[in-house]
Scaffold this active site. Sequence first.
Site, PDB file in Angstrom:
ATOM      1  N   LYS A 150       0.830  -1.200   0.000  1.00 43.96           N
ATOM      2  CA  LYS A 150       0.000   0.000   0.000  1.00 43.96           C
ATOM      3  C   LYS A 150       0.867   1.253   0.000  1.00 43.96           C
ATOM      4  O   LYS A 150       0.669   2.158  -0.801  1.00 43.96           O
ATOM      5  CB  LYS A 150      -0.908  -0.034   1.232  1.00 43.96           C
ATOM      6  CG  LYS A 150      -1.996   1.000   1.233  1.00 43.96           C
ATOM      7  CD  LYS A 150      -2.724   0.962   2.566  1.00 43.96           C
ATOM      8  CE  LYS A 150      -4.149   1.190   2.476  1.00 43.96           C
ATOM      9  NZ  LYS A 150      -5.124   0.315   2.178  1.00 43.96           N
TER      10      LYS A 150
ATOM     11  N   ARG B  71      -3.426   2.887   8.741  1.00 43.77           N
ATOM     12  CA  ARG B  71      -3.702   1.582   8.133  1.00 43.77           C
ATOM     13  C   ARG B  71      -2.456   0.728   8.025  1.00 43.77           C
ATOM     14  O   ARG B  71      -1.365   1.247   7.853  1.00 43.77           O
ATOM     15  CB  ARG B  71      -4.218   1.757   6.692  1.00 43.77           C
ATOM     16  CG  ARG B  71      -5.502   2.487   6.546  1.00 43.77           C
ATOM     17  CD  ARG B  71      -5.731   2.690   5.042  1.00 43.77           C
ATOM     18  NE  ARG B  71      -6.589   3.816   4.789  1.00 43.77           N
ATOM     19  CZ  ARG B  71      -7.881   3.703   4.487  1.00 43.77           C
ATOM     20  NH1 ARG B  71      -8.441   2.528   4.404  1.00 43.77           N
ATOM     21  NH2 ARG B  71      -8.609   4.774   4.276  1.00 43.77           N
TER      22      ARG B  71
ATOM     23  N   GLY C  86      -8.032  -7.385   4.693  1.00 44.10           N
ATOM     24  CA  GLY C  86      -8.878  -7.425   5.884  1.00 44.10           C
ATOM     25  C   GLY C  86      -8.286  -8.147   7.081  1.00 44.10           C
ATOM     26  O   GLY C  86      -8.950  -8.328   8.092  1.00 44.10           O
TER      27      GLY C  86
ATOM     28  N   MET D 258      -5.577  -7.290   8.894  1.00 43.03           N
ATOM     29  CA  MET D 258      -4.992  -6.461   9.956  1.00 43.03           C
ATOM     30  C   MET D 258      -5.871  -5.242  10.203  1.00 43.03           C
ATOM     31  O   MET D 258      -6.889  -5.058   9.553  1.00 43.03           O
ATOM     32  CB  MET D 258      -3.579  -6.068   9.570  1.00 43.03           C
ATOM     33  CG  MET D 258      -2.624  -7.239   9.668  1.00 43.03           C
ATOM     34  SD  MET D 258      -0.981  -6.807   9.180  1.00 43.03           S
ATOM     35  CE  MET D 258      -1.188  -6.455   7.465  1.00 43.03           C
TER      36      MET D 258
ATOM     37  N   ARG E 239      -3.258  -1.343  -6.562  1.00 46.30           N
ATOM     38  CA  ARG E 239      -2.389  -2.517  -6.446  1.00 46.30           C
ATOM     39  C   ARG E 239      -2.752  -3.456  -7.582  1.00 46.30           C
ATOM     40  O   ARG E 239      -3.842  -3.332  -8.158  1.00 46.30           O
ATOM     41  CB  ARG E 239      -2.551  -3.204  -5.092  1.00 46.30           C
ATOM     42  CG  ARG E 239      -3.960  -3.660  -4.847  1.00 46.30           C
ATOM     43  CD  ARG E 239      -4.114  -4.257  -3.467  1.00 46.30           C
ATOM     44  NE  ARG E 239      -5.532  -4.409  -3.188  1.00 46.30           N
ATOM     45  CZ  ARG E 239      -6.053  -4.629  -2.000  1.00 46.30           C
ATOM     46  NH1 ARG E 239      -5.282  -4.684  -0.949  1.00 46.30           N
ATOM     47  NH2 ARG E 239      -7.334  -4.782  -1.837  1.00 46.30           N
TER      48      ARG E 239
ATOM     49  N   HIS F 111     -15.829  -9.026   1.038  1.00 48.07           N
ATOM     50  CA  HIS F 111     -14.806  -9.920   1.582  1.00 48.07           C
ATOM     51  C   HIS F 111     -14.926 -11.326   0.993  1.00 48.07           C
ATOM     52  O   HIS F 111     -13.962 -11.909   0.507  1.00 48.07           O
ATOM     53  CB  HIS F 111     -14.933  -9.963   3.107  1.00 48.07           C
ATOM     54  CG  HIS F 111     -13.950 -10.876   3.762  1.00 48.07           C
ATOM     55  ND1 HIS F 111     -14.249 -12.180   4.057  1.00 48.07           N
ATOM     56  CD2 HIS F 111     -12.666 -10.683   4.124  1.00 48.07           C
ATOM     57  CE1 HIS F 111     -13.195 -12.750   4.604  1.00 48.07           C
ATOM     58  NE2 HIS F 111     -12.219 -11.859   4.667  1.00 48.07           N
TER      59      HIS F 111
ATOM     60  N   SER G 225      13.494 -43.092 -13.906  1.00 48.23           N
ATOM     61  CA  SER G 225      12.306 -42.282 -13.627  1.00 48.23           C
ATOM     62  C   SER G 225      12.163 -42.235 -12.120  1.00 48.23           C
ATOM     63  O   SER G 225      12.085 -43.279 -11.464  1.00 48.23           O
ATOM     64  CB  SER G 225      11.078 -42.923 -14.270  1.00 48.23           C
ATOM     65  OG  SER G 225       9.946 -42.157 -13.938  1.00 48.23           O
TER      66      SER G 225
ATOM     67  N   CYS H 104       8.075 -39.354 -12.094  1.00 43.76           N
ATOM     68  CA  CYS H 104       6.682 -39.754 -12.293  1.00 43.76           C
ATOM     69  C   CYS H 104       5.909 -39.851 -10.981  1.00 43.76           C
ATOM     70  O   CYS H 104       4.758 -40.260 -10.951  1.00 43.76           O
ATOM     71  CB  CYS H 104       6.598 -41.054 -13.067  1.00 43.76           C
ATOM     72  SG  CYS H 104       7.343 -42.433 -12.182  1.00 43.76           S
TER      73      CYS H 104
ATOM     74  N   TYR I 142      12.183 -34.653 -18.399  1.00 40.09           N
ATOM     75  CA  TYR I 142      10.725 -34.469 -18.378  1.00 40.09           C
ATOM     76  C   TYR I 142      10.160 -34.681 -16.988  1.00 40.09           C
ATOM     77  O   TYR I 142      10.808 -35.266 -16.115  1.00 40.09           O
ATOM     78  CB  TYR I 142      10.045 -35.445 -19.358  1.00 40.09           C
ATOM     79  CG  TYR I 142      10.119 -36.900 -18.933  1.00 40.09           C
ATOM     80  CD1 TYR I 142       9.157 -37.438 -18.071  1.00 40.09           C
ATOM     81  CD2 TYR I 142      11.158 -37.720 -19.365  1.00 40.09           C
ATOM     82  CE1 TYR I 142       9.244 -38.763 -17.663  1.00 40.09           C
ATOM     83  CE2 TYR I 142      11.244 -39.044 -18.965  1.00 40.09           C
ATOM     84  CZ  TYR I 142      10.279 -39.560 -18.103  1.00 40.09           C
ATOM     85  OH  TYR I 142      10.343 -40.849 -17.684  1.00 40.09           O
TER      86      TYR I 142
HETATM   87  C1  PEP Z   1       6.259 -43.479  -7.015  1.00 37.02           C
HETATM   88  O1  PEP Z   1       6.537 -44.242  -6.109  1.00 37.02           O
HETATM   89  O2  PEP Z   1       6.554 -42.282  -7.019  1.00 37.02           O
HETATM   90  C2  PEP Z   1       5.473 -43.961  -8.158  1.00 37.02           C
HETATM   91  C3  PEP Z   1       5.253 -43.190  -9.194  1.00 37.02           C
HETATM   92  O3  PEP Z   1       4.952 -45.209  -8.071  1.00 37.02           O
HETATM   93  P1  PEP Z   1       3.648 -45.566  -7.228  1.00 37.02           P
HETATM   94  O4  PEP Z   1       3.006 -44.309  -6.810  1.00 37.02           O
HETATM   95  O5  PEP Z   1       2.811 -46.375  -8.142  1.00 37.02           O
HETATM   96  O6  PEP Z   1       4.235 -46.362  -6.108  1.00 37.02           O
END
Ligand code: PEP
Length: 885
Positions: free
Chosen positions: A27, A97, A106, A108, A349, A465, A775, A842, A862
């Site tokens: 502010k 303020r 809101g 404070m 803002r 609010h 992975s 993954c 990835y």
């Molecule tokens: C993991 O363990 O991160 C994974 C992708 O395998 P799961 O969740 O199937 O054990």
Amino acid sequence: MAQKFVYFFGNGEAEGRADMKNLLGGKGANLAEMSSIGLPVPPGFTITTEVCTEFYKNNQAYPEALAAEVAANLKKIEALMGRTFGDAQNPLLVSVRSGARASMPGMMDTVLNLGLNDTTVQGIIAQSGDERFAYDAYRRFVQMYADVVMGMEKEILDHLLEQKKEQKGVHLDTGLTAADWKDLVAQFKKAIFDELGQAFPEDPQEQLWGAIGAVFGSWMNQRAITYRKLNNIPAEWGTAVNVQSMVFGNMGDDCATGVAFTRDPSTGENYFYGEFLVNAQGEDVVAGIRTPQPINRSKPTTLPTMEELMPECYNQFVEIRETLEKHYKDMQDLEFTIEKGKLFMLQTRNGKRTAPAAIKIAVDMVKEGLIDEKTAVLRVAPSQLDQLLHPSLDPKAPKNVIAKGLPASPGAVSGSVVFTADEAEAEAKIGKKVILVRIETSPEDIHGMHAAQGILTARGGMTSHAAVVARGMGKCCVAGCGDIKVDYASESFTAKNGVVVKKGDVITLDGSKGEVMLGAVPTVPVQLTGDFGLLMELVDKFRTMKVRTNADTPHDAKVAREFGAEGIGLCRTEHMFFDAERIAAVREMILSEELEGRERALAKIMPMQKGDFIGLFREMKGLPVTIRLLDPPLHEFLPQEERDILELSQTMKVTVNAIKHKIDSLHEFNPMLGHRGCRLGITFPEIYNMQVRAIMEAACELVKNEGFSIVPEIMIPLIATTKELQVLKQNAVAICEEVIAAYGVKVEYLIGTMIELPRAALTADDIATEAEFFSFGTNDLTQTTFGLSRDDAGKFLPFYVENGILPEDPFVSLDQTGVGKLVKMACELGRGTRPKIKLGICGEHGGDPESVIFCHKIGLDYVSCSPFRVPIARLAAAHAALGDK
Ligand code: PEP
Ligand code: MG
């Protein structure tokens, strides 16, 4: 140079700047900026956030030099305004303020009209020529100061006010006269003394320091602490305090006050959007007591607009809108007041906005040449996309609309009704979906709003609010629904048509239309707009890391591809085993004592698996597909019900008891650390052999018959030692080669492993001699690094997070310091052995923005996440590439 604690602004100048938010709070920095670009800002000064930090460090004492700096700056305001603080004839009144680095709407405290006492009120009467206004301002001040600074229970003074109205036979505050307000001021002061044993301070200097102390103090109030926790705002930041000369929007019909956004914060449309109230103070607009009027007719309205009622001020305001957007190059959220026909800007803002609005504004501003493409990408927070990907109501489903309110925050949700924030929280804790219904919300309700699926309020505008907070949270909200009467006492609300909804009844909210429906209305998945597509095109220009998806079925794969997935990073083949048609054969396989029996059962499963893989490969049209061999402990597939056991005994021609005995023998104390993953493949090679054969036959068939180009990635889970991988890889390679030779085609394939155990990460250099890709299964890697059961942590992890023992749930956002260190190390070790090794993640973290940014930093090729999180991961990857912290 001595440390400076106070920064002045006003009269087209300022000591601060917009980029001094850390020191002056949002502010203060923006008031300074607005003032220096020549906008009409009432003069004032900002006490820095450093004072707040010092205040808490030094036992709530101020730096020595502060008093003199405040006094000198107050003099400057007096000179500009031609008024004197505490003067009997021509007094200066100020507002005090809070204003932290990050907006905390809101949370404070604020004190307005400060400087009033029995003497100065006479001066205000003389200045304004309006005794009623002067005493009304005085009583507001006493009420606010008593509440905020003195800690007086609000209800006591509110009750006196109600009593007065009853005595006078009036319903609204406007029915009270100057004499009534004057009398109430006296009554308030007496009540304060009786209750607190402390007189209301008459001395304006004492009032000022009391208010400054209270605002600094409010940094540590419970709701501010909760808000900071929810929004990851560190306590060390502190708040600044802004002291500014008062301007009044309630001195008559040539006065007004309001809030506006330079574009529609809900849709992002490029028109001037705002609400105001004639003859009112700022808090009247946000409190939702009166329903505000729109500033113009950009959207149809039956109310008179500011453009019509105050055309000169409106035109000036339109110019200010342009100046501000050009200056800040972003959509602004403005507060303004008109005092006797003169427009003042009280705040600007960057405006909070819904996800669709964020995208539209970013894309539009690129088209308008206001910002570049990089800025546009950085303007949309990855986590915000979640909101966009929320479902809406099925247009074909019947719905019983019982009331209509304002479409305050989009989305569509159903849940059972509760009337308090505490109930919302309690019910949500036991897994119930609830809708929080309030007459209006206040910052005290924040935990309940967080816990609820959606919020419905009877009062308040689009900037109330409830609306602002819900939008920020990405929660569905219908606000200002005057069609319903809420009765807290009977825990029910009544719609206009007489329908009574009691606590526990199910309703549905459509936050995009503002509709309230009885019962649960089904929803349909999101439909993304053209702007979304345009933004994602920009995102892909800057992103360097690929985004794959975790998908086990062609349908999921299709959804993910539509969201831009560039391959499958994890196909959990066990999910295919649960299919009603196959589970019997799977059970037969598990329960067979002899290899022969297992092979017989596997032969039944094999064609189905092959069909699955053909479906997936087809859907992914040549993009990489990683298929993981069977992972979970076998007992997960076993029958529990007597009926199923009996059926199985008949197919397998063994006794029920024999089956029960086998089930018992498969019992494990610690299945997550037991006979699962590659350990199954080692002990029952025929299972993995069947899967590898199914994968390769599927690939070869498509290559041979349909001219596909596919490089299947066969992934072996839960490897702890190189030897495990070596054995399993050898088996797999033999089968792959055999299948390839049989089909007489050329198909390449990769065999890699998941890194899910600390030992695998620690020996990744050695494992990479066998593995062609890694992975990171960060779900298991988190479980095993922390020694924290994925299945049981829910009992205590929330406590850990709430009490700051862990900053976040490590199963949601990757623990970069610990688990992340293992991941990083494994990448380096793996690349050391095999420079071109493919690296991905993954675990669930692959769709968490912070974790995605980490993955980019350590150079993963990835991330892979659930289909609906693919756009989030793409955007996060772009942010990472653009160096967003
Ligand atoms: C993991 O363990 O991160 C994974 C992708 O395998 P799961 O969740 O199937 O054990
Ligand atoms: Mg795992």
